[in-house]
Design a protein around this motif. Structure first.
Motif, short mmCIF file in Angstrom:
data_model
loop_
_atom_site.label_atom_id
_atom_site.label_comp_id
_atom_site.label_asym_id
_atom_site.label_seq_id
_atom_site.Cartn_x
_atom_site.Cartn_y
_atom_site.Cartn_z
N PRO A 79 0.92 -1.31 -0.06
CA PRO A 79 -0.19 -0.12 -0.07
C PRO A 79 0.77 1.10 0.01
O PRO A 79 1.98 1.37 0.79
CB PRO A 79 -0.88 0.02 1.27
N LEU A 80 0.68 2.28 -0.76
CA LEU A 80 0.89 3.43 -0.95
C LEU A 80 0.78 4.47 0.37
O LEU A 80 1.47 5.11 0.92
CB LEU A 80 1.17 4.22 -2.11
N ARG A 82 12.57 4.86 0.26
CA ARG A 82 12.58 3.23 0.28
C ARG A 82 12.11 2.68 -0.96
O ARG A 82 12.59 1.50 -1.36
CB ARG A 82 11.52 2.78 1.46
N LEU A 83 11.09 3.33 -1.67
CA LEU A 83 10.72 2.43 -2.71
C LEU A 83 11.82 2.52 -3.90
O LEU A 83 11.98 1.55 -4.62
CB LEU A 83 9.34 3.39 -3.30
N PRO A 93 5.77 -0.82 -8.27
CA PRO A 93 4.30 -1.26 -8.05
C PRO A 93 3.86 -0.88 -6.66
O PRO A 93 4.53 -1.34 -5.75
CB PRO A 93 4.39 -2.60 -8.48
N VAL A 94 2.65 -0.26 -6.70
CA VAL A 94 1.93 0.08 -5.39
C VAL A 94 0.75 -0.19 -5.36
O VAL A 94 0.10 -0.32 -6.61
CB VAL A 94 2.18 1.41 -5.11
N ASP A 95 0.07 -0.57 -4.46
CA ASP A 95 -1.31 -0.60 -4.13
C ASP A 95 -2.04 0.81 -3.79
O ASP A 95 -1.77 1.44 -2.79
CB ASP A 95 -1.80 -1.58 -3.11
N VAL A 142 -6.30 -0.67 -5.39
CA VAL A 142 -6.18 -0.83 -6.78
C VAL A 142 -4.55 -0.72 -7.31
O VAL A 142 -3.78 0.15 -6.86
CB VAL A 142 -6.77 0.42 -7.62
N PRO A 143 -4.17 -1.64 -8.17
CA PRO A 143 -2.66 -1.66 -8.37
C PRO A 143 -2.28 -0.82 -9.45
O PRO A 143 -3.05 -0.37 -10.60
CB PRO A 143 -2.41 -2.93 -8.92
N VAL A 144 -1.36 0.28 -9.27
CA VAL A 144 -0.99 1.28 -10.15
C VAL A 144 0.73 1.18 -10.04
O VAL A 144 1.34 0.66 -9.14
CB VAL A 144 -1.25 2.67 -9.74
N TRP A 145 1.40 2.00 -11.39
CA TRP A 145 2.82 1.97 -11.28
C TRP A 145 3.09 3.47 -10.75
O TRP A 145 2.35 4.30 -11.29
CB TRP A 145 3.22 1.88 -12.66
#
Length: 462
Positions: free
Chosen positions: A22-23, A38-39, A48-50, A54-57
């Motif tokens: 999760p973002l 960190r990402l 790739p984050v949530d 919803v998954p998004v780049w």
């Protein structure tokens, strides 16, 4: 643009944007820069984050963000119809951010339709942004007057005290400017201002506020079509005579985003000035515009942008983005990209203008000059009228509004002290005559209206 210096390590490429972490977490609300770092260490320039399920780049590299914004190859679209998961019904109907992507205006349109509307906006905003135009000069005077009026409300509680500059100054000021630009009648305009505030805050009555706003904008458009004036709706109609009332209403509803951006920029600049003595000193030399630019670089109010969608499979930051996948561009993370930030001379008097706070490419912000001018006047009037502005909390403890897009303070608590008013000699008023009735308070000065009553209710006891 060819990046200089060593390139960040690229871990093995994930095959899809899910599963992902999760973002929007407490860590992100408190310190997004640490999350970005960190990402970046884990995934490189594209992660790739949530996003609320919803998954998004999540695109964090400066070069990568700029490339997508410029869209030189025409491989990116902002139109939600290009979102594969949405087209296939895989986005829940109650996903909190879905209404953001369902507004059918020029923000999300492409091609000729978008260009026609942007041309109309350029023409309609010109009288307010061109300093040589009488309308722009009148607007600047009105911004200064509104700023003084808001400070005067604070002063009703005494020459020293505490205040929330976000709620009592930075946020209402741009809304009052919008009221003037839209050309509403006095009473109707204040109702609209309050509904815009409700919409921005995304409260329980957000949906009904949006319905009222759309109805008000439609009604306003019909009135301006019949009786044009020197206002934004009339200028839009003149620039695009075939615009429908529904289209006009949807375009005018873009103003809350610009206003929220401006209010956040005012707050962020105030924090920078209040915590940096050198910056406060430089304001007396006319360096407000440079301070605004520096804050837009260090702490951009629009931290992340709404989605773009790949029209075909494309490589970005060492990742393979499938056709129809959404990417969310992070302006804040791009400004922290070592390839970009490492090349900046932070001791230079003039900060780089290569930042992305105003976007770039075909969807760049058309209201940049307006937002900058409102912010400059707001900051100038505040520090001219106040001899002391001290944060009531340490800067790293200021409360931020949870948001996937904006980096905006929920409140800006300060302790203040008003500067002594310069002595003035009041002119002797002429006696009233039948031809010249006694002067009355201008309609846009503080009154007992609902808006000013609300603002007075925010004053804190001494």
């Amino acid at each position: 643009m060819t990046p200089q210096g060593p390139q960040p390590h690229q871990p093995p490429e994930p095959t899809a944007p899910a599963p992902a972490e999760p973002l929007l977490t407490r860590d992100y609300d408190a310190n997004p820069a640490q999350v970005h770092a960190r990402l970046r260490d884990t995934y490189g320039a594209v992660a790739p984050v949530d996003l609320l399920g919803v998954p998004v780049w999540f695109v964090m590299g400066y070069e990568e963000v700029l490339r997508v914004l410029q869209n030189a190859g025409g491989v990116w679209s902002k139109h939600p119809d290009r979102w594969k998961a949405h087209a296939e019904g895989r986005i829940p109907a109650d996903w909190p951010l879905l209404p953001v992507f369902q507004v059918n205006n020029s923000t999300f349109q492409e091609g000729a339709a978008q260009q026609q509307l942007r041309n109309a906006w350029t023409s309609a905003l010109a009288p307010f942004q061109d300093h040589g135009h009488p309308q722009a000069q009148q607007l600047e005077q009105a911004v200064a007057r509104h700023a003084d009026d808001l400070i005067a409300v604070l002063a009703e509680g005494g020459t020293t005290g505490q205040a929330d500059l976000a709620a009592q100054y930075a946020r209402p000021l741009p809304l009052m400017v919008a009221d003037r630009m839209l050309g509403f009648t006095a009473g109707r305009g204040e109702d609209v201002v309050m509904d815009i505030w409700r919409l921005i805050d995304a409260g329980a009555d957000e949906a009904t506020a949006l319905e009222r706003l759309h109805a008000a904008m439609t009604e306003l458009g019909a009135a301006k079509r019949e009786h044009p004036g020197d206002d934004l709706p009339s200028y839009l109609i003149a620039a695009k005579p075939d615009i429908t009332l529904d289209e006009l209403a949807r375009e005018l509803l873009m103003l809350p985003g610009l206003l929220d951006f401006t209010a956040s920029l005012v707050c962020n600049v105030v924090v920078e000035v209040a915590t940096n003595p050198d910056v406060r000193e430089s304001l007396s030399t006319g360096a407000i515009d440079e301070t605004i630019n520096r804050v837009a670089l260090l702490n951009p109010p629009m931290a992340n942008l709404t989605f773009r969608y790949a029209l075909t499979e494309v490589k970005l930051g060492g990742r393979t983005i499938a056709a129809g996948d959404p990417v969310m561009l992070s302006v804040a993370a791009a400004h922290q990209d070592p390839r970009f930030a490492g090349a900046i001379d932070w001791n230079a008097i003039r900060t780089t203008r290569a930042h992305l706070a105003w976007g770039a490419g075909p969807h760049n912000c058309l209201g940049r000059l307006l937002a900058t001018r409102i912010t400059a006047i707001a900051v100038h009037r505040l520090f001219k009228r106040m001899s002391k502005v001290k944060l009531a909390l340490p800067a790293d403890q200021l409360p931020w509004r949870p948001s996937p897009f904006m980096r905006a303070l929920r409140s800006l608590p300060i302790q203040y002290e008003l500067a002594p008013a310069p002595p003035t000699t009041a002119p002797t008023p002429a006696p009233p005559t039948p031809e010249a009735p006694p002067p009355t308070e201008p309609a846009d000065r503080p009154s007992r209206s609902p808006l000013w009553t609300f603002l007075r209710g925010l004053r804190r006891p001494r």
